[in-house]
Design a protein around this motif. Structure first.
Motif, PDB file in Angstrom:
ATOM      1  N   LEU A  26       0.819  -1.214   0.000  1.00  0.00           N
ATOM      2  CA  LEU A  26       0.000   0.000   0.000  1.00  0.00           C
ATOM      3  C   LEU A  26       0.853   1.264   0.000  1.00  0.00           C
ATOM      4  CD1 LEU A  26      -2.760  -1.097   2.524  1.00  0.00           C
ATOM      5  CD2 LEU A  26      -3.039  -0.782   0.062  1.00  0.00           C
ATOM      6  N   SER A  27       2.063   1.180  -0.487  1.00  0.00           N
ATOM      7  CA  SER A  27       2.936   2.357  -0.476  1.00  0.00           C
ATOM      8  C   SER A  27       2.406   3.469  -1.367  1.00  0.00           C
ATOM      9  CB  SER A  27       4.347   1.963  -0.928  1.00  0.00           C
ATOM     10  OG  SER A  27       4.315   1.426  -2.251  1.00  0.00           O
ATOM     11  N   HIS A  28       1.517   3.117  -2.346  1.00  0.00           N
ATOM     12  CA  HIS A  28       0.929   4.150  -3.201  1.00  0.00           C
ATOM     13  C   HIS A  28      -0.153   4.938  -2.475  1.00  0.00           C
ATOM     14  CE1 HIS A  28      -1.644   0.637  -3.432  1.00  0.00           C
ATOM     15  NE2 HIS A  28      -2.632   1.404  -3.919  1.00  0.00           N
ATOM     16  N   VAL A  29      -0.579   4.440  -1.306  1.00  0.00           N
ATOM     17  CA  VAL A  29      -1.622   5.115  -0.526  1.00  0.00           C
ATOM     18  C   VAL A  29      -1.074   5.678   0.776  1.00  0.00           C
ATOM     19  CG1 VAL A  29      -3.844   4.831   0.649  1.00  0.00           C
ATOM     20  CG2 VAL A  29      -3.396   3.633  -1.520  1.00  0.00           C
ATOM     21  N   PHE A  30      -0.261   4.893   1.462  1.00  0.00           N
ATOM     22  CA  PHE A  30       0.206   5.257   2.793  1.00  0.00           C
ATOM     23  C   PHE A  30       1.687   5.628   2.784  1.00  0.00           C
ATOM     24  CE2 PHE A  30      -3.589   2.884   3.847  1.00  0.00           C
ATOM     25  CZ  PHE A  30      -4.104   3.596   4.932  1.00  0.00           C
ATOM     26  N   THR A  31       1.995   6.671   3.509  1.00  0.00           N
ATOM     27  CA  THR A  31       3.383   7.065   3.742  1.00  0.00           C
ATOM     28  C   THR A  31       3.766   6.709   5.171  1.00  0.00           C
ATOM     29  OG1 THR A  31       3.279   8.902   2.176  1.00  0.00           O
ATOM     30  CG2 THR A  31       4.997   9.000   3.868  1.00  0.00           C
ATOM     31  N   ASN A  32       4.881   6.010   5.294  1.00  0.00           N
ATOM     32  CA  ASN A  32       5.393   5.692   6.627  1.00  0.00           C
ATOM     33  C   ASN A  32       6.085   6.926   7.188  1.00  0.00           C
ATOM     34  OD1 ASN A  32       6.638   4.714   8.928  1.00  0.00           O
ATOM     35  ND2 ASN A  32       7.444   2.871   7.946  1.00  0.00           N
ATOM     36  N   GLU A  33       5.521   7.504   8.250  1.00  0.00           N
ATOM     37  CA  GLU A  33       6.073   8.706   8.862  1.00  0.00           C
ATOM     38  C   GLU A  33       7.117   8.389   9.940  1.00  0.00           C
ATOM     39  OE1 GLU A  33       2.623  12.024   8.284  1.00  0.00           O
ATOM     40  OE2 GLU A  33       2.543  10.847  10.120  1.00  0.00           O
ATOM     41  N   GLY A  34       7.453   7.131  10.081  1.00  0.00           N
ATOM     42  CA  GLY A  34       8.501   6.755  11.013  1.00  0.00           C
ATOM     43  C   GLY A  34       7.964   6.338  12.361  1.00  0.00           C
ATOM     44  N   ILE A  35       8.841   6.353  13.334  1.00  0.00           N
ATOM     45  CA  ILE A  35       8.483   5.912  14.684  1.00  0.00           C
ATOM     46  C   ILE A  35       7.795   7.062  15.415  1.00  0.00           C
ATOM     47  CG2 ILE A  35       9.371   5.100  16.888  1.00  0.00           C
ATOM     48  CD1 ILE A  35      11.700   3.833  15.308  1.00  0.00           C
ATOM     49  N   ALA A  36       6.582   6.808  15.861  1.00  0.00           N
ATOM     50  CA  ALA A  36       5.821   7.824  16.594  1.00  0.00           C
ATOM     51  C   ALA A  36       6.190   7.817  18.074  1.00  0.00           C
ATOM     52  CB  ALA A  36       4.322   7.581  16.440  1.00  0.00           C
TER      53      ALA A  36
END
Length: 684
Positions: free
Chosen positions: A614-624
């Protein structure tokens, strides 16, 4: 909980079928129908305003052993003046009396507020320029003498007619760490001494925090009594005198000493004797008195007085944290100039004789946290007017680190709260009062040439200040930053806020004062220092579609509060760890680029699956943040429950068992319960 394979198949299918969440930053759905969930969420938030062991601590008394150990390392200490080796001053600067306009300007600033709200920082001195010693060339040519022990010593004398005390602003370009600087009143047998290493460290902290300016590179010497002071600089034998490059472009002419601990005649600085009681007149003396210090510092080329409180932390040892007001000290250079006077009180009730146990500290502090006094608008009520300082020396034995707890105090009740403060830098005085409401400082205005403040008073529990009405006593100039205490007469005083100011005065004893709330300052940043290892996760609610947004980032929280009127702030809901640690795992945050929705996962397989599919939809913003795995409980942890809304492909997160059970019982057709996502800690 379902297997990872089944979960991933369900997750991917649902998300690909419907990614329609229409909430900016939404990360979940409400268990109820729109407005009903707001009410329920607010009730939960209100019910969570109870103290717990993880977010509270009792008062702690400074032990003699700890104090004696720390005293050896205190960077500014008392020594005897070496009369036999004291050279005649190489340079003597006599400024004569100051211009009357400087004193008039100071007195105008300090005049009473005429029943209008104003901050209660008080000015006690002003800077005077010195042309002779502002020249680097002049000082590089000054004479150096050699003592019998081989030490190279230079001496400079300064005077300002009519001064009660003097501080010298030493602008340092180069100073060896092994240099020694001492300062003493002309004719005195005692001096205050420090090293080049301490001065260099102080300046480095200033420059790093405030930028490389003359103000940041200026070291303000300890205050000496009287009109004349002597500055001595020692260099080890063989050290080239050219290695020391400095000027003394300014001195601080202080009209009063804060406090006058070394004078033979002591004045009580309160302008309202009989209205604001001498704290020593309280029998027995409240233990919290020993947590309060009178402050003297330089800021903006002027000398000021405020009050502060030593406060406990939950670390392995006490760190010398000192709570005061942001409008008192809000930059590192001012913090480095700080003097604190402990046990500064009269020797007997209403006496003008100083307590012989008064202990001064001249080592300065490091600014750890500060929050403005202004809220800007009622939508962004962030102005708790808080500064947390880290003292550079160890408080003396017998001082008390005030206790605290993360809870909102009951407003409108009959509980008595105690204020202990140092008006004008004088003896400690006491005020007693009740919490009658809340307040927010919005902006300033000018009336009759003076600056005053617009303060909004309301029953809004999100307002950042408590409104206090005194039943005994008031506050005065110099009281700013002083603590308001629950249990102030007990052995476990608990600080609930620090003084911004108000309109109370000798002639208007029923006017209100305002204290920045400790609980809000704690969740906004004090937690990082007073309870290291934890931080809050904050929750917003969108009534239009029942969604929520979660964030553990205070600047992000404040930005959303300021800019997104569609989201209602509900406060902290649970706690997490800000950094890796034993037994902790990272919790990742993803954002849906189409909808702005967020979701969180501690599951590494889930993280990898979303990244791959789902990388075309979701961006991983890293460790919260960091938390514990569901199968790895520890003391104090609570379960974070996760639901999946099949029609929207969004998630709901909650630590509320009641909320979890209600969704399972009444909303099963919409939500799939996915079990415990991970373990966090209760906010309360």
């Amino acid at each position: 909980m379902r297997s990872t394979r089944t979960f991933q198949r369900h997750w991917l299918a649902a998300l690909l079928a419907s990614l329609v969440l229409a909430a900016c930053g939404g990360s979940g759905e409400s268990p109820g129908s729109s407005d009903e969930s707001v009410s329920r969420g607010s009730e939960v938030a209100a019910s969570q305003q109870r103290a717990s062991s993880i977010n509270s601590t009792d008062a702690v008394v400074q032990s003699p052993a700890s104090s004696e150990t720390g005293a050896q390392a205190n960077p500014v200490h008392k020594v005897s003046v070496d009369r036999r080796a004291a050279p005649s001053p190489a340079i003597s600067v006599d400024l004569g009396p100051p211009e009357a306009s400087a004193i008039e300007k100071m007195e105008r600033h300090n005049r009473k507020g005429n029943g209008l709200e104003r901050a209660k920082r008080v000015q006690i001195g002003f800077g005077r320029d010195m042309a002779t010693t502002s020249s680097r060339k002049n000082l590089q040519q000054m004479a150096w003498n050699t003592t019998a022990s081989g030490v190279q010593r230079a001496s400079l004398r300064f005077s300002s007619t009519g001064a009660a005390g003097l501080r010298l602003g030493v602008l340092v370009q180069a100073l060896p760490d092994d240099a020694v600087l001492r300062v003493y009143a002309e004719g005195s047998t005692d001096a205050r001494e420090t090293t080049g290493a301490h001065i260099n460290s102080s300046i480095a902290a200033n420059v790093q925090a405030d930028g490389n300016s003359d103000a940041a590179r200026t070291y303000w010497t300890p205050t000496t009594e009287g009109e004349a002071t002597v500055l001595e600089i020692d260099l080890p034998a063989g050290r080239p005198t050219a290695s020391t490059v400095f000027t003394v472009p300014k001195l601080m002419h202080q009209t009063v000493l804060a406090p006058k601990a070394s004078l033979g005649q002591i004045e009580q600085k309160s302008e309202c004797p009989g209205v604001t009681p001498d704290v020593v007149c309280t029998d027995p003396l409240p233990p919290v008195t020993n947590a309060v210090g009178s402050m003297d510092f330089v800021d903006g080329g002027l000398s000021w007085v405020c009050t502060g409180t030593l406060i406990a932390n939950r670390g392995a040892t006490q760190q010398g944290y000192f709570l005061t007001a942001n409008h008192c000290i809000n930059n590192q250079s001012a913090a480095s100039s700080l003097h604190v006077f402990w046990f500064y009180r009269s020797s007997a009730c209403d006496s003008t004789t100083v307590n012989p146990g008064t202990v001064p500290s001249f080592s300065g502090a490091d600014l750890r946290y500060n929050k403005t006094e202004f809220s800007g608008s009622l939508r962004t009520p962030v102005g708790t007017d808080t500064s947390l300082l880290d003292l550079r020396d160890t408080p003396p034995a017998g001082t008390i680190y005030a206790g605290w707890s993360f809870q909102r105090e009951v407003v409108g009740g009959s509980a008595n709260y105690v204020g202990v403060h140092s008006p004008g830098g004088g003896f400690l005085r006491r005020s007693d009062g009740r919490l009658i409401g809340y307040g927010s400082v919005l902006n300033t205005y000018v009336f009759d040439g003076d600056e005053y403040f617009n303060v909004d008073t309301s029953p809004n529990p999100q307002s950042p200040m408590y409104q206090v009405r005194w039943t005994t006593g008031i506050t005065e100039g110099g009281s700013s930053g002083s603590g308001l205490f629950a249990g102030g007469t007990t052995s476990t005083p608990r600080i609930v806020g620090q003084l911004w100011g108000g309109a109370s005065s000798c002639s208007n004893t029923t006017a209100s004062d305002y204290f920045g709330r400790f609980d809000l300052a704690y969740e906004s940043g004090l937690v990082n220092w007073l309870n290291p290892g934890y931080k809050f996760v904050f929750r917003f609610y969108r009534p239009s579609n029942g969604t929520h947004f979660f964030s553990a980032h205070v600047p992000e929280r404040d930005a959303v509060r300021a800019s997104n009127s569609a989201l209602s702030y509900e406060g902290p809901v649970f706690m997490v760890a800000p950094a890796p640690g034993n037994g902790l795992s990272p919790v990742y945050r993803f954002v849906n680029r189409q909808t702005g929705a967020h979701f969180y996962t501690i599951n590494e397989s889930e993280r990898a699956s979303v990244a791959a599919n789902l990388s075309h939809v979701f961006t991983n913003e890293g460790i919260a943040w960091y938390a514990r795995q569901a199968n790895s409980p520890a003391s104090g942890t609570v379960e974070v429950y996760r639901f999946f809304r099949r029609s929207a492909g969004t998630h709901l997160y909650t630590v509320s068992v009641a909320e979890r059970d209600n969704i399972i019982a009444t909303r099963a057709a919409e939500y799939t319960y996915e079990g415990v996502a991970y373990l966090a800690w209760a906010a309360n």
